[in-house]
Design an enzyme around this catalytic site. Structure first.
Site, PDB file in Angstrom:
ATOM      1  CB  CYS A  66      -4.030   6.922  10.272  1.00 23.09           C
ATOM      2  SG  CYS A  66      -4.851   5.352   9.261  1.00 23.09           S
ATOM      3  NE  ARG A  77       0.839  11.903   5.506  1.00 24.69           N
ATOM      4  CZ  ARG A  77       0.689  13.241   5.947  1.00 24.69           C
ATOM      5  NH1 ARG A  77      -0.544  13.518   6.293  1.00 24.69           N
ATOM      6  NH2 ARG A  77       1.793  14.010   5.857  1.00 24.69           N
ATOM      7  CE  LYS A 135      -1.590   2.394   3.993  1.00 20.61           C
ATOM      8  NZ  LYS A 135      -1.385   3.548   3.634  1.00 20.61           N
ATOM      9  CG  ASN A 136       2.468   2.718   3.217  1.00 16.92           C
ATOM     10  OD1 ASN A 136       1.413   2.891   2.700  1.00 16.92           O
ATOM     11  ND2 ASN A 136       2.879   2.415   4.432  1.00 16.92           N
ATOM     12  CB  VAL A 194       7.929   6.839  13.797  1.00 15.96           C
ATOM     13  CG1 VAL A 194       7.410   7.408  12.400  1.00 15.96           C
ATOM     14  CG2 VAL A 194       9.163   5.751  13.661  1.00 15.96           C
TER      15      VAL A 194
END
Ligand code: EPZ
Length: 438
Positions: free
Chosen positions: A120, A96, A22-23, A333
């Site tokens: 998110c 994003r 997905k990223n 993070v």
């Protein structure tokens, strides 16, 4: 809003397949804009983020065909045109990804309008690194109530960028802008996640000249033209690790076809330390509890690659509620990534969150009033409850907790899980979960 009824207390067992990450996939889709030629992307999962970026690209004139059965996307960016503020505005809050359109649209059109971002709620999610970087390339950036407008009347010039933190998004922003900027770009403090390296591979296939040096330095020599690409996306290591933690938490045995050891080394070490065991074959990893069946508590700090990934921690915390002793997790993070533990406490977990940095890593959130460390005391029996999904990875963890709990749970807001987990319901059924969508 769909509610998932879960009758828990049964181990998950069986085999599922993960496809492209997905990223990475949405970023490769955006990269196709950098050329007028057709590109093809394979192993694309049928997830909401792909749909969202497809609509955004369509808005700018890109034709996108998605053959879902074989997972192949064909992108035709021959006729790219600007989109109006009103049209773009409809995508506000969608994900994003829109922020990554800046460089490619500036190269193609000399201007861009980007909506406010979604993603998110796990922290502030600022884009200051992105804006600062685009301005260094020579873009004029104007912040508007509904997003940002950008212009580059004289094109974009290679530059030196130093990221204060190895941000994945800001690294992608720099790469997608530098590849067609005039001259050399040097990026220091770059993120080097496997998904970033896969995006570099896509750009290199397009004709970009990119070197990844030691100590997080990436150098790009800008080129005039780029070609289309043909690429198979790397597998989703976050989804693979999510199912691995589900096997631990439920005492199950799950084979994840498509999981790649090289991308999951740090996760596999932690998995084994907690008491898991795994078998690695050519194209799959089989995850299950170790022979003695007990789970052991650990001390864990999330970090940028090659550290333990922040997106791996939520499902693992559910398994740690079943481990003997006290586990400590220091999330370095994101500042607000333990929201999902509230529901676990209601199910019987003993989890305390702290503002202090409970770990040795230098963290940006120490003494800034963020609850970004957690102590988990186990094992504690979990009992079913009615819970609401807070975000994508937290949502997956809620379902895992419901599957591990005895009795019935109702998990509301599960639709968000389709943003990042392909065929989520089908996979649960394939793993013999007793679930029903209401
Ligand atoms: C990407 O988010 C992923 N999302 C995230 O996965 C992942 O957790 C994250 O990278 C870290 O690996 C996508 O790729 C779509 P960052 P991104 O920029 O790029 C700060 C999931 O569930 N920062 O590396 O937004 C930021 O606040 C998602 O799949 C700034 O301060 O992450 C954060 O503390 C969740 N200013 C840190 O950097 C900026 O301009 C890491 O953010 C940008 C980032």
């Amino acid at each position: 809003m769909s509610v998932l009824r879960v009758n828990g207390g049964r181990p998950l067992h069986g085999e599922i397949t993960v496809r492209g990450a997905k990223n990475l996939v949405p970023k490769a889709m955006v990269a196709s804009l950098l050329s007028a030629e057709t590109s093809q992307l394979a192993s694309v999962p049928d997830i909401r983020d792909v749909e969202v970026v497809t609509k955004l690209l369509n808005l700018h004139g890109v034709e996108v065909d998605f053959n879902k059965s074989v997972g192949v996307l064909t992108l035709r960016p021959a006729e790219v045109h600007a989109a109006s503020v009103e049209e773009v505005d409809q995508h506000a809050g969608s994900s994003r990804i829109p922020i990554l359109l800046c460089g490619p649209l500036l190269h193609r059109l000399g201007k861009a309008v980007i909506p406010n971002l979604g993603g998110c709620d796990i922290g502030g999610r600022p884009i200051d690194f992105h804006i600062a970087t685009l301005r260094k390339f020579g873009a004029e950036v104007e912040k508007l109530p509904h997003g940002i407008e950008l212009r580059a009347p004289n094109g974009l010039e290679g530059t030196k960028v130093e990221l204060p933190y190895p941000s994945v998004g800001a690294t992608e922003q720099t790469l997608l802008t530098a590849v067609r900027a005039r001259g050399i770009t040097e990026l220091r403090g770059a993120a080097v996640e496997p998904e970033i390296m896969d995006l570099v591979a896509v750009l290199q296939k397009m004709g970009a000249i990119i070197s990844v040096d030691t100590d997080r330095v990436i150098r790009v020599e800008g080129v005039e033209e780029l070609r289309g690409f043909n690429h198979v996306a790397l597998p989703d290591r976050i989804e693979a690790a999510s199912w691995a933690s589900a096997a631990l938490a439920t005492g199950g045995d799950i084979t994840v076809r498509g999981a790649r050891q090289a991308d999951m080394m740090t996760f596999l070490n932690v998995f084994r330390k907690v008491g898991g065991d795994f078998d690695i074959t050519e194209d799959a990893i089989r995850f299950r509890r170790g022979s003695d069946g007990d789970l052991r508590s650990i001390v864990l700090e999330t970090n940028v690659h090659p550290g333990f990934m922040t997106d791996w921690q939520q499902p693992l915390v559910v398994a740690l509620t079943q481990a003997e002793g006290l586990s400590i997790v220091h999330e370095t993070v994101y500042e607000n990534r333990f929201g999902f533990t509230e529901a676990l406490r209601r199910m019987g977990a003993k989890i305390q969150v702290y503002r202090e940095c409970l770990g040795g890593l230098q963290c940006r959130f120490g003494a800034r009033n963020f609850y970004h460390s957690a102590v988990i005391s186990g094992p504690t029996p979990l009992t079913g409850a009615d819970i609401d999904v807070p975000d994508l990875r937290g949502g997956f963890s809620h379902v895992v907790a419901a599957l591990a709990a005895s009795g019935v749970s109702h998990v509301s807001g599960v639709d968000i899980i389709n943003r990042g987990y392909e065929n989520f319901m089908e996979k649960l059924v394939a793993l013999d979960a007793d679930v029903e969508l209401q």
